[in-house]
Design a protein around this motif. Structure first.
Motif, PDB file in Angstrom:
ATOM      1  N   ILE A 180      29.109 127.295 147.387  1.00 37.27           N
ATOM      2  CA  ILE A 180      29.328 126.676 148.856  1.00 37.27           C
ATOM      3  C   ILE A 180      30.841 126.457 149.211  1.00 37.27           C
ATOM      4  N   GLY A 181      31.655 127.373 148.511  1.00 37.70           N
ATOM      5  CA  GLY A 181      32.726 127.609 149.086  1.00 37.70           C
ATOM      6  C   GLY A 181      33.905 126.427 148.746  1.00 37.70           C
ATOM      7  N   ILE A 182      33.642 125.760 147.494  1.00 38.73           N
ATOM      8  CA  ILE A 182      34.706 124.829 146.865  1.00 38.73           C
ATOM      9  C   ILE A 182      34.653 125.092 145.584  1.00 38.73           C
ATOM     10  N   TYR A 183      35.953 124.860 145.237  1.00 41.27           N
ATOM     11  CA  TYR A 183      36.106 125.634 143.672  1.00 41.27           C
ATOM     12  C   TYR A 183      35.575 125.020 142.651  1.00 41.27           C
ATOM     13  N   SER A 184      34.921 125.805 141.587  1.00 45.01           N
ATOM     14  CA  SER A 184      34.098 125.310 140.537  1.00 45.01           C
ATOM     15  C   SER A 184      34.695 124.134 139.707  1.00 45.01           C
ATOM     16  N   VAL A 185      36.136 123.832 139.645  1.00 44.87           N
ATOM     17  CA  VAL A 185      36.388 122.591 139.042  1.00 44.87           C
ATOM     18  C   VAL A 185      36.036 121.448 139.530  1.00 44.87           C
ATOM     19  N   PHE A 186      35.817 121.246 140.823  1.00 46.66           N
ATOM     20  CA  PHE A 186      35.303 120.117 141.596  1.00 46.66           C
ATOM     21  C   PHE A 186      33.793 119.660 140.973  1.00 46.66           C
ATOM     22  N   GLY A 187      33.109 120.902 140.789  1.00 47.75           N
ATOM     23  CA  GLY A 187      31.759 120.637 140.347  1.00 47.75           C
ATOM     24  C   GLY A 187      31.869 120.274 139.173  1.00 47.75           C
ATOM     25  N   GLY A 188      32.662 120.609 138.212  1.00 50.25           N
ATOM     26  CA  GLY A 188      32.940 120.377 136.866  1.00 50.25           C
ATOM     27  C   GLY A 188      33.301 118.823 136.677  1.00 50.25           C
ATOM     28  N   PHE A 189      34.245 118.389 137.453  1.00 50.49           N
ATOM     29  CA  PHE A 189      34.685 117.047 137.772  1.00 50.49           C
ATOM     30  C   PHE A 189      33.644 116.065 137.947  1.00 50.49           C
ATOM     31  N   ILE A 190      32.908 116.328 138.822  1.00 48.29           N
ATOM     32  CA  ILE A 190      31.782 115.743 139.582  1.00 48.29           C
ATOM     33  C   ILE A 190      30.850 115.385 138.523  1.00 48.29           C
ATOM     34  N   ALA A 191      30.375 116.694 137.867  1.00 46.10           N
ATOM     35  CA  ALA A 191      29.298 116.446 136.657  1.00 46.10           C
ATOM     36  C   ALA A 191      29.982 115.532 135.539  1.00 46.10           C
ATOM     37  N   GLY A 192      31.278 115.325 135.275  1.00 42.26           N
ATOM     38  CA  GLY A 192      31.805 114.551 134.125  1.00 42.26           C
ATOM     39  C   GLY A 192      31.458 113.312 134.605  1.00 42.26           C
ATOM     40  N   LEU A 193      31.841 112.837 136.072  1.00 41.05           N
ATOM     41  CA  LEU A 193      31.647 111.523 136.627  1.00 41.05           C
ATOM     42  C   LEU A 193      30.034 111.024 136.183  1.00 41.05           C
ATOM     43  N   ALA A 194      29.278 112.047 136.419  1.00 40.74           N
ATOM     44  CA  ALA A 194      28.024 111.715 136.482  1.00 40.74           C
ATOM     45  C   ALA A 194      27.375 111.587 134.674  1.00 40.74           C
ATOM     46  N   MET A 195      28.203 111.748 133.831  1.00 41.77           N
ATOM     47  CA  MET A 195      27.752 111.761 132.597  1.00 41.77           C
ATOM     48  C   MET A 195      27.521 110.131 132.160  1.00 41.77           C
ATOM     49  N   PRO A 196      26.863 109.718 131.094  1.00 39.29           N
ATOM     50  CA  PRO A 196      26.825 108.379 130.661  1.00 39.29           C
ATOM     51  C   PRO A 196      28.024 107.637 130.347  1.00 39.29           C
ATOM     52  N   ARG A 197      28.185 106.406 130.830  1.00 44.33           N
ATOM     53  CA  ARG A 197      29.591 105.838 130.564  1.00 44.33           C
ATOM     54  C   ARG A 197      29.908 105.521 129.295  1.00 44.33           C
ATOM     55  N   ASP A 198      28.854 105.374 128.472  1.00 43.39           N
ATOM     56  CA  ASP A 198      29.172 104.383 127.141  1.00 43.39           C
ATOM     57  C   ASP A 198      30.243 105.303 126.400  1.00 43.39           C
ATOM     58  N   ALA A 199      30.904 104.261 125.714  1.00 46.60           N
ATOM     59  CA  ALA A 199      32.328 104.820 125.090  1.00 46.60           C
ATOM     60  C   ALA A 199      32.072 105.490 123.940  1.00 46.60           C
ATOM     61  N   ALA A 200      30.952 105.463 123.164  1.00 46.71           N
ATOM     62  CA  ALA A 200      30.520 106.322 121.815  1.00 46.71           C
ATOM     63  C   ALA A 200      29.955 107.426 122.385  1.00 46.71           C
ATOM     64  N   PHE A 201      29.291 107.622 123.621  1.00 42.46           N
ATOM     65  CA  PHE A 201      28.902 108.844 124.075  1.00 42.46           C
ATOM     66  C   PHE A 201      30.314 109.746 124.625  1.00 42.46           C
ATOM     67  N   ARG A 202      31.203 109.355 125.297  1.00 44.58           N
ATOM     68  CA  ARG A 202      32.304 109.739 125.525  1.00 44.58           C
ATOM     69  C   ARG A 202      33.104 110.519 124.313  1.00 44.58           C
ATOM     70  N   GLU A 203      33.168 109.446 123.339  1.00 41.51           N
ATOM     71  CA  GLU A 203      33.962 109.911 122.107  1.00 41.51           C
ATOM     72  C   GLU A 203      33.275 111.026 121.597  1.00 41.51           C
ATOM     73  N   ALA A 204      31.812 111.036 121.286  1.00 38.62           N
ATOM     74  CA  ALA A 204      31.246 112.257 120.753  1.00 38.62           C
ATOM     75  C   ALA A 204      31.166 113.430 121.718  1.00 38.62           C
ATOM     76  N   LEU A 205      31.307 113.525 122.975  1.00 34.35           N
ATOM     77  CA  LEU A 205      31.764 114.338 124.003  1.00 34.35           C
ATOM     78  C   LEU A 205      32.931 115.177 123.680  1.00 34.35           C
TER      79      LEU A 205
END
Length: 465
Positions: free
Chosen positions: A285-310
């Motif tokens: 859509i004309g916006i650099y892919s890093v923005f999509g990656g960043f938003i995808a990261g924000l959409a990940m589950p917020r559990d601390a154990a999940f983030r640590e494993a990821l």
């Protein structure tokens, strides 16, 4: 003995593969050496990797050994490095987004944080907003002012005055959030009032900066106002779908990973599909892919154990293999010999001053108004002034989208190196170990003691940040 067909010396695919592998080997060797040297002089590893990328480009290797530089990075290898670096940036920004804790507060009262004792959530929120605004607005305003001043001499002719100025202001308003988080962790301050407040404010600054860049990229890439508006609206819809739709669908996955403390292969397929799919869509859509990656990261589950494993599963590969390729690709586009002569040196000095004063003074004064000591305030100002990898990603997007010129890119690379190198000395000057030790809370597990000596044992892939 006859050669197998796919091992034929004349096979162009094999020839390109050998060239790419040689280039990557050279990149990894230079990054490892320079990263180690950076750690030896008490600088973050990322600074050494940034310098390694510049040294491999036309600035040093291209001058001292032009034949070697040309053989190591021939023209047909550069597109492959670009693709690998883009994937690496998308994954890295995904991990940055996934690592941001939406629910962090500024913490309980502690020694040296006189203004935070007993305050409610509302007051904590005001403090976060104040520090975040102080971290982004002064640098943005000063950067825009410098951009307007230097537009005629440094900007591309096909870029408007306001586009150039806004881009420069946005680049100078960035903070290296992952690097800041790592420094606070190493020193045992991540759970102190100072540390919590700084981490949340820095994450807000970076979110705002990336959204700002997404809008600016859409406006610049659009063939007209309606095209730019369409890209912006699609980005808003995409963000809403990710944060309120995809995030809900991923909750069961997050719960399972948090329970087992590890990812299965199938679960990693899901994560990879989400982040790369998001990157593809935003690029489309004309916006650099890093923005999509960043938003995808924000959409990940917020559990601390999940983030640590990821992070444990992905960060090593991204930081050790893909990010050095990005640094090298940036270095190939950096020509510091172009930052020569009185005019260019004056421009560099003004860019650096605008970025430094905006962050250091703005954040320092904001912390002081909240009741922190002058030493704590200037320590935070020094840390928030580091730009690290974040500004390199930002300006690479600007260069690839032809918002800035090669000369401006080189100046901003130098600004990135200087501000990143200055972060720790400024921090140590403001908070000597004797004072810092008193700020370490019991929750850090190392009250009264800096964790700097433990850094080597706890070295994580977050070195890249």
């Amino acid at each position: 003995m006859r050669h197998l067909a796919f091992y034929s010396p004349s096979d162009p695919n094999l020839e390109l593969t050998l060239k790419v592998l040689l280039a990557i080997l050279g990149i990894l060797a230079a990054s490892a050496i320079c990263g180690k040297i950076a750690l030896m002089v008490k600088q973050p590893r990322v600074l050494g990797e940034m310098v390694a990328g510049v040294l491999l480009g036309p600035t040093l290797l291209g001058v001292l050994l032009p034949g070697v530089q040309k053989s190591l990075f021939p023209a047909d290898v550069k597109p492959v490095l670009y693709v690998l670096s883009t994937i690496g940036l998308t994954l890295y920004m995904f991990l940055v987004g996934a690592g941001i804790d939406h629910g962090k507060k500024s913490g309980k009262s502690g020694k040296g944080a006189k203004g935070t004792g007993g305050e409610g959530a509302e007051r904590q929120g005001r403090h976060v907003i104040l520090l975040a605004v102080s971290g982004i607005i002064p640098s943005l305003v000063l950067g825009v002012g410098v951009g307007l001043l230097w537009y005629s001499q440094l900007s591309r002719r096909d870029v408007s005055r306001m586009e150039f100025a806004l881009f420069l202001g946005g680049a100078l308003s960035l903070t290296a959030f992952p690097m800041l988080a790592r420094i606070l962790y190493e020193r045992g301050l991540e759970n102190s009032p100072l540390g919590r407040l700084t981490l949340v404010a820095a994450s807000v600054d970076d979110v705002v900066a990336w959204c700002f860049l997404a809008v600016l990229s859409a406006v610049h890439a659009g063939s007209g106002p309606m095209s730019a508006l369409q890209s912006i609206l699609l980005a808003v819809v995409f963000t809403g779908v990710m944060l309120f739709g995809v995030a809900r669908l991923l909750r069961p996955l997050g719960a399972r990973v948090a329970q087992t403390k590890s990812f299965t292969t199938g679960q990693m397929y899901v994560v990879a599909f989400v982040v790369l799919g998001a990157g593809w869509f935003t690029d489309r859509i004309g916006i650099y892919s890093v923005f999509g990656g960043f938003i995808a990261g924000l959409a990940m589950p917020r559990d601390a154990a999940f983030r640590e494993a990821l992070h444990g599963r992905m960060m090593d590969f991204v930081s050790v293999f893909l990010l050095p390729i990005f640094f090298a690709f940036s270095g190939l586009n950096t020509k510091l010999n172009s930052v020569a002569g009185a005019t260019m040196l004056l421009a560099f000095g003004m860019f650096l001053a605008a970025g430094f004063i905006g962050k250091y003074v703005g954040c320092g004064l904001a912390m002081r108004t909240m009741g922190f000591s002058w030493r704590e305030s200037w320590a935070v100002g020094g840390l928030m002034n580091a730009r690290g990898l974040m500004i390199l990603i930002f300006i690479n997007i600007g260069l690839s989208q032809r918002i800035i010129s090669q000369e401006v890119f080189s100046i901003l690379v130098l600004v990135a190196v200087v501000t990143t190198a200055g972060a720790m000395p400024l921090y140590r000057w403001a908070l000597p170990q004797s004072i810092e030790g008193r700020l370490v809370t019991g929750a850090s597990g190392a009250a009264g003691k800096s964790r700097e000596d433990q850094a080597g044992q706890r070295e994580m892939a977050a070195d890249a940040s």
